[in-house]
Every structure is written in C-alpha cells, then in structure tokens.
Scaffold this active site. Structure first.
Site, PDB file in Angstrom:
ATOM      1  N   GLU A 205      14.825  57.467  45.072  1.00 50.51           N
ATOM      2  CA  GLU A 205      16.062  58.133  44.642  1.00 50.51           C
ATOM      3  C   GLU A 205      16.444  57.771  43.215  1.00 50.51           C
ATOM      4  OE1 GLU A 205      15.734  56.570  47.537  1.00 50.51           O
ATOM      5  OE2 GLU A 205      16.342  57.902  49.163  1.00 50.51           O
TER       6      GLU A 205
ATOM      7  N   PHE B 237      25.077  53.782  61.295  1.00 46.51           N
ATOM      8  CA  PHE B 237      23.728  53.687  60.752  1.00 46.51           C
ATOM      9  C   PHE B 237      23.633  54.442  59.420  1.00 46.51           C
ATOM     10  CE2 PHE B 237      19.337  55.414  60.459  1.00 46.51           C
ATOM     11  CZ  PHE B 237      18.713  54.208  60.181  1.00 46.51           C
ATOM     12  N   GLN B 238      23.093  53.796  58.430  1.00 50.21           N
ATOM     13  CA  GLN B 238      22.946  54.349  57.078  1.00 50.21           C
ATOM     14  C   GLN B 238      24.273  54.834  56.492  1.00 50.21           C
ATOM     15  OE1 GLN B 238      19.530  57.063  56.948  1.00 50.21           O
ATOM     16  NE2 GLN B 238      18.218  55.295  56.511  1.00 50.21           N
TER      17      GLN B 238
ATOM     18  N   LYS C  35      27.654  64.684  57.202  1.00 47.12           N
ATOM     19  CA  LYS C  35      26.669  65.573  57.812  1.00 47.12           C
ATOM     20  C   LYS C  35      27.331  66.743  58.539  1.00 47.12           C
ATOM     21  CE  LYS C  35      22.513  65.452  60.644  1.00 47.12           C
ATOM     22  NZ  LYS C  35      21.677  64.638  61.538  1.00 47.12           N
TER      23      LYS C  35
ATOM     24  N   MET D 112      10.852  41.693  24.971  1.00 48.26           N
ATOM     25  CA  MET D 112      12.156  41.464  24.346  1.00 48.26           C
ATOM     26  C   MET D 112      12.770  40.161  24.848  1.00 48.26           C
ATOM     27  SD  MET D 112      14.135  42.479  22.044  1.00 48.26           S
ATOM     28  CE  MET D 112      14.321  44.195  21.550  1.00 48.26           C
TER      29      MET D 112
END
Lengths: 173, 555
Positions: B52, B114-115, B164, B471
């Site tokens: 993602e 969940f999630q 959802k 760096m």
C-alpha cells in the site's frame, strides 16, 4: 500574555479532536477550552484561552484557520468583552463551620446547590478574579473537590465575535 | 431524478469519474471488497501495487508529474496504516491526493474489530481534511468536497474512510448537492496595497535575490517567475521542491540554496538586501541558523498559506495569494532594473566556487547524473529516493522544466522514488522516467519493480551503489568521529534481482560503461535497473553543518 480566542466551528464529529490535536502537536499550551452549541445547531463555539506572545498566538490562529471545520476565529483579547466561568466546589463543612461558609457564599453571590452530612457543594460564576478569591476563602475549610467549566467569553455591545451562519471571515491577520 | 439504485461503492466510483479520475493505485482487502467488486465493471484503471505504501507514493508521483490529483485505495487496518507514510509525504510536500480506505462496518466501529484501525484519527495531523462516511447518501458531496480541498488553495491529501456496509448499501442515487464548506476559502489575488509596497521595495533594492520554492511549480508560475527574474535581472535560487520552476541552465540561476546548496546561492542570500520568497516556507534545511539567514535583507514573502507567513522568520511584506496571480500583479507594476554591480559580484562567486568533485578516474556518482542529463537532453522525468544520491541529483541534473524533478522533500522518505516513478510513468506514458536511487533506499520499496513489469512501465532505475547508507555515513564521518554505526550494507545482487522480477539488470563498474548502459536502458521497453558501483568515499559537498550559518559551508 494570555489570549482569549472565540472560535466558531462546524458541529462535525471529531472537530474537538482536530482542534485539541493541533494544539498538542504544534506545542501550543491551552489554558482552558470550553465548547458548546450555539443558537445554530450546526455550529459550535469554542472559547480558548491560550498562553503565548503575539507571534505564537498569531500562528495558533492561522493554524486553526487551516482546519476545514473551523469557520471563524477572533482574538478578542484587546476588545471589550465579558467572560464568565462556572465552578463547583465541594467543601468540607462540619455543622460548626456551616454558618461561616454560608456567609462567604452570600458575599460572593454564589449558591449552595447540595448539602451533605459533612459537605456543602457551592456553585459560583464569575470572572477569574472572583473565582480565585472564593477558592482562597474556602480553602481553610478543606476543599474536597473542585471542577470548572473553562471560561466562555463574548464581546460587549453590538459587535459580534462570530456570526454563526456566515462565511469564513478573516479576523486575524 | 431518482430511480437509479446504486451501492455506496458504485456511487464512489461514479463520483470519482465525475472528478475526472481515470486511474487509481491500490491494493485490495476484506473491507474494501465492495469497492473492488464495483471496480470490476468500471472504466477506471486500477494499478495493483505490491504494497500500500507503493500505491500512495505512486499516486503522489502521478499527481506531481501531471498536476492532477492522485488517488490511492487500500483496505482497513494494516492496509490503511501502510498508506500513512505516503499520506504524510504528500502532506509535507503539498501534493493533491485523495486516499480512500475501507473500514469495518458501522456497527463494528470502535470495538477493536478485526482489521480495524482509526485511520481518520491516525492521519489527523497529516491530512488537509478527512471524512468517515456514515451515510452513503452523503458520498457524492463528500467526494466532491474531497477533490476540491485536495486541489485548491495549498494542495494536500484528503482521506475518505468507507465502512464496508456503507460501500455495499444500495440507495436511490441522487446528484450530489452543494459543497458544505463554510470554513474554507482559498485566497487568490494578493492584496494590492502590499503588491505596490513590494514593488517599491524591489525598485529600491540594489541586491535582490529571488528564493523560489515548490509553490512556483504547483501554481504553474514558472513563466511568470522567469519574466520577473529577467525584468529585474535578479538571481534565482531554488529550494529542493522548487527545482525546475526556474531553468537550471539560465544565467540567472543560482541552483539550490541551503544545506547542500551552491556556495554562490548561499552567499547571495547572505549579502542580499531584498529576499523575494515565492511559494517557499523557510524550512530549516534552507535557512540554517535563523539569525544569520539573509541578515541584511528586507523580506517579501508570497505564499498561498497564511500560516507559512511569519512561521519561521519575520517578514516585512507578506502577500497571501496564489503565486501565479501575485506574480502577474507584480509584473504589471514593476519597472525593469539593471543591477550590474550585483550581477558582477554573483558572476565572480559562480566562477570562484563552482560545484565540483574530484574526477579521479573512478566511477563517480556526480558524473553519472551528468551523463543521465546529457543522454536525456535534460528532458527526463526524474524521481529520487532520499539521501546522497538525491542531493547529487539536485546539484548536477540541471532541471529546466517544472514537474520534471519529483522528490520527497519535507518528509524525506526513503523508498519514495521507485513507486513515484511508476506513478509518473502512468501519468506520462511517452516520456523517459528515471528513478535515481541509493542502494539503501531502493530496497525499501523494491517490490514495486514487479508492478512496473506487470504493467509494462519502462521506468529506469539508476542505483548509485556505494554499499553504505551514504548520507548517514557522511554525518557519522563528519560529526560522530567516523564511528560507522549500522551504515554498512550487504546487498543482494541487484542485477539478478531485477531479472528475477522480469526486468532488465545491468551492472556498471567503470566510467566508460556508463553511457552505453544508459542508452541500453532508455532503448529497452522493459523496466531496467542499473547497478552503478560507485566510489564509497564520495560525500555531498558543499555542506552547511547542521544548525550552522548558510554562509559558512564545508567543502
């Protein structure tokens, strides 16, 4: 110096989190914050007391202005305004001390709103000076609990600090 | 009206199309299933990334290259939190982006389902605004507002969180009503009084310098900036995000200023009597020690965001407005100026302190970037990761066009370049796209090579491979007594890795191999990863030590 900001916001979920979160992440200190609905149910009004020099407060106001839910900000510190805070104080009150406490309540034009076997609960409204004074006077009796609403403020006279249905205006430059 | 029954997900896609969206970068998951189901029948092109974060950076790169808002999509919980770095990156660099996340159904919200992750809460400080959609009938308006907010004023990311059951609920679709944004307005024109005051200050100035930032690129004001500089004969230095907003090969260009800027840019800022800051925000990497930044100068600050004015430095003439429009206002009232003494002084600095590196016959990162510039005739779209290679790119690839340099400035996100290059290539299919990378950064989102292969996006990745986190190592060398803590990398074989993904891999170890490898990469229709094994000891110079004055540079 302490500044008094009158902030109108859209009454959306999360608006308080947005405002409070902004203060914490930018490192600004809130002295007090009071919030409630206005006469327009879609608009809430916050009175925020913030400590800082003019540069800091200007930055606070500009950052607040960037929040989409914030409609208008007015720094009313330098205008004539009235402010009030409501405080409830539960004070230890043996029967022998009650008369004296009630006398103090009268002097400060406060009210007793609850009586317990060993306590009195007092409600007082006023500006900061008055509230500090009554707190100091009651302290010798033993303050059990104290809760304050935070200050709310409004400009005097015909000027409005916020029109609760208007478009965003630039008050703080 | 009415009569049409649509699901929340269908309304979402319809509303996206109404905003002109034809491409989404995303990754599916449980709570995003209704949206993905609707996408199955949609004309919107979906680019499936491998992470993602890649989707967010690709949307970012797409937006910066095209000027159109980038859209990314992820599921709830871990999908949403994986977007966070990408959203923060877009926020810091003012990139128009709309991030859409799946969320658990309304009844499950707040129960540690969940999630479930409170993504609107998590992204509060890194979005311009966010929405948790509680009613599908509000979706049309919300999408309209989200795009308006993301693209107007100072652009930024806006998040839309879609439970959802909001996505799957079928309602009677109605055309969305008016936007409800009473608290939002974006100032456009500058205050005329202040514009005139600025014009007077400019006329009175003997040693003006223009300090131009990303705002010039965002508002499309490059032509006006060029006109202003030439009218006043004023030198222009750019911030990292401002590169390309002024042609780097123009005689008035001073290149980049700040920590790794050119000496002549920093000296000019130190000695100027008027600093014209345009769409820039006085970042600490630019100013160094604030007390010694442009100490003799009057400061004019032009910016769309009032909160940027006076945030870090005291400004004499603040002009809030869209950079392009304010510059047009200024150009109408300004007189040409010839400041020969100042010009000569700057030319002398340029001659005396040019950017330079020791060309000792070994493979030097700076020479590779020059070679990329030569072979692409300065016309490539270049993304970078973050680190030494990024600074060398800013120094040695003379960007001449806006939106040609796409880099993570404010947040400094390693792993940005490759997914951003994918977004750039999707937005600009006919152009040559290079991700100039380090061997450390490239491994932070290397899985996106697979995305490039899958969609036949011929991005070129040039890894300046010195086997260290350069760096950080440079700072250890200069400020931590050469104690190289955790900066040595043992790397995979990048050529084999590229081939495993189905891309082309090339290794270059000698200067003579550079040009042929680059030509081969540009000719190839596949993504190509070139592993340039460069001199490990090379540092980015010149450099202002952290917290130091920009007039006192090392190197």
């Amino acid at each position: 110096m302490r500044h008094t900001l009158a902030v109108t916001v859209e009454n959306n979920p999360g608006v308080l989190t947005r405002v409070a979160g902004l203060f914490s992440r930018r490192g600004f200190n809130i002295d007090s914050l009071a919030v409630g609905r206005t006469e327009n149910p879609r608009v809430s009004r916050m009175t925020i007391i913030v400590e800082g020099d003019d540069m800091v407060v200007e930055q606070v106001a500009k950052q607040l202005h960037k929040l989409i839910d914030v409609i208008k900000i007015s720094d009313i510190t330098r205008n004539a305004y009235v402010d009030r805070e409501l405080v409830m104080i539960k004070v230890h009150a043996e029967p022998s001390a009650r008369a004296e406490i009630m006398q103090l309540v009268d002097i400060f034009r406060a009210r007793i709103v609850d009586v317990g076997p060993k306590t009195l609960t007092i409600e007082v409204t006023g500006d900061e000076g008055k509230i500090d004074a009554i707190e100091l006077s009651l302290r010798p009796f033993g303050i059990k609990e104290l809760v304050r609403t935070g200050k709310i403020a409004m400009l005097r006279g015909v000027k409005n600090s916020a029109k609760n249905n208007s478009q965003k205006e630039e008050d703080v430059k | 009206m009415g009569g049409v029954k649509l699901s929340g997900a269908e309304i979402l896609l319809k509303s996206l199309q109404a905003e002109g969206v034809d491409t989404i970068f995303g990754y599916p998951g449980g709570q995003a299933l209704p949206i993905y189901d609707a996408l199955y029948d949609s004309d919107i092109r979906h680019i499936l990334t491998r992470h993602e974060q890649g989707a967010a950076h690709a949307a970012d790169g797409y937006a910066r290259a095209t000027g159109r808002p980038g859209v990314c999509l992820a599921t709830s919980g871990p999908g949403a939190t994986n977007l966070v770095t990408g959203i923060a990156n877009a926020y810091m660099d003012s990139v128009p982006m709309v991030a859409i996340t799946g969320q658990v159904s309304r009844a499950l919200l707040g129960r540690d389902s969940f999630q479930e992750a409170d993504i609107t809460g998590i992204t509060l400080p890194i979005t311009k605004h966010s929405y948790l959609v509680e009613d599908p009938s509000e979706l049309g308006r919300i999408v309209k507002e989200a795009f308006h907010l993301a693209t107007t004023g100072r652009p930024g990311p806006v998040l839309i969180d879609m439970p959802k059951d909001v996505s799957s609920e079928v309602i009677n679709y109605e055309i969305p009503g008016e936007m409800q944004l009473p608290g939002y307005s974006s100032v456009k024109d500058g205050d005329l009084g202040l514009v005139l005051e600025a014009a007077r200050a400019i006329a009175a100035s003997m040693r003006p310098v223009i300090y131009a930032g990303g705002g010039v690129v965002i508002s499309g004001a490059h032509k006006e900036l060029l006109a202003l500089a030439e009218l006043l004969m004023a030198p222009v230095c750019n911030t990292l995000l401002g590169m390309g907003g002024f042609p780097g090969n123009h005689p008035l260009s001073l290149g980049m200023l700040g920590m790794h800027g050119t000496k002549y840019a920093n000296y000019a800022v130190c000695e100027c009597d008027l600093l014209i800051a345009i769409g820039a925000r006085f970042d600490d990497r630019v100013t160094g020690k604030l007390e010694t930044f442009a100490p003799e100068a009057k400061i004019i600050h032009i910016d769309i965001d009032p909160a940027e004015i006076g945030k870090n430095v005291r400004v004499d003439i603040p002009i809030v407005g869209d950079v392009k429009r304010v510059l047009c206002q200024l150009l109408e009232v300004l007189q040409p100026g010839l400041r020969e003494a100042w010009r000569d002084r700057i030319q002398a600095w340029k001659k005396e302190y040019p950017l330079s590196y020791c060309d000792n016959g070994r493979l030097k990162p700076q020479s590779i970037i020059r070679e990329i510039y030569n072979i692409t005739e300065g016309a490539a779209r270049v993304t970078t990761e973050v680190g030494q290679h990024q600074m060398w790119t800013a120094q040695y690839y003379s960007f001449t066009k806006p939106r040609s340099f796409i880099t993570s400035g404010g947040l400094g996100t390693m792993g940005f370049g490759l997914p951003a290059a994918i977004g750039v290539q999707v937005g600009c299919p006919d152009e040559v796209v290079f991700d100039i990378a380090g061997d450390g950064s490239i491994q932070m989102n290397i899985q996106e090579l697979c995305t490039a292969v899958n969609y036949e996006l011929p991005v070129n990745v040039a890894i300046l491979d010195n086997g260290v986190l350069g760096m950080v190592r440079q700072w250890q060398e200069l400020f931590y007594n050469r104690r190289y803590s955790q900066t040595e990398l043992s790397n995979p074989d990048f050529v084999k890795l590229a081939e495993a993904y189905g891309a082309e891999g090339i290794r270059v170890t000698k200067p003579v191999e550079v040009a042929p490898a680059l030509e081969q990469a540009i000719r190839s229709s596949k993504p190509v990863m070139i592993d340039f094994v460069v001199d490990r000891e090379e540092n980015v110079m010149p450099m202002v030590p952290p917290g130091g004055s920009i007039g006192k540079m090392l190197g």
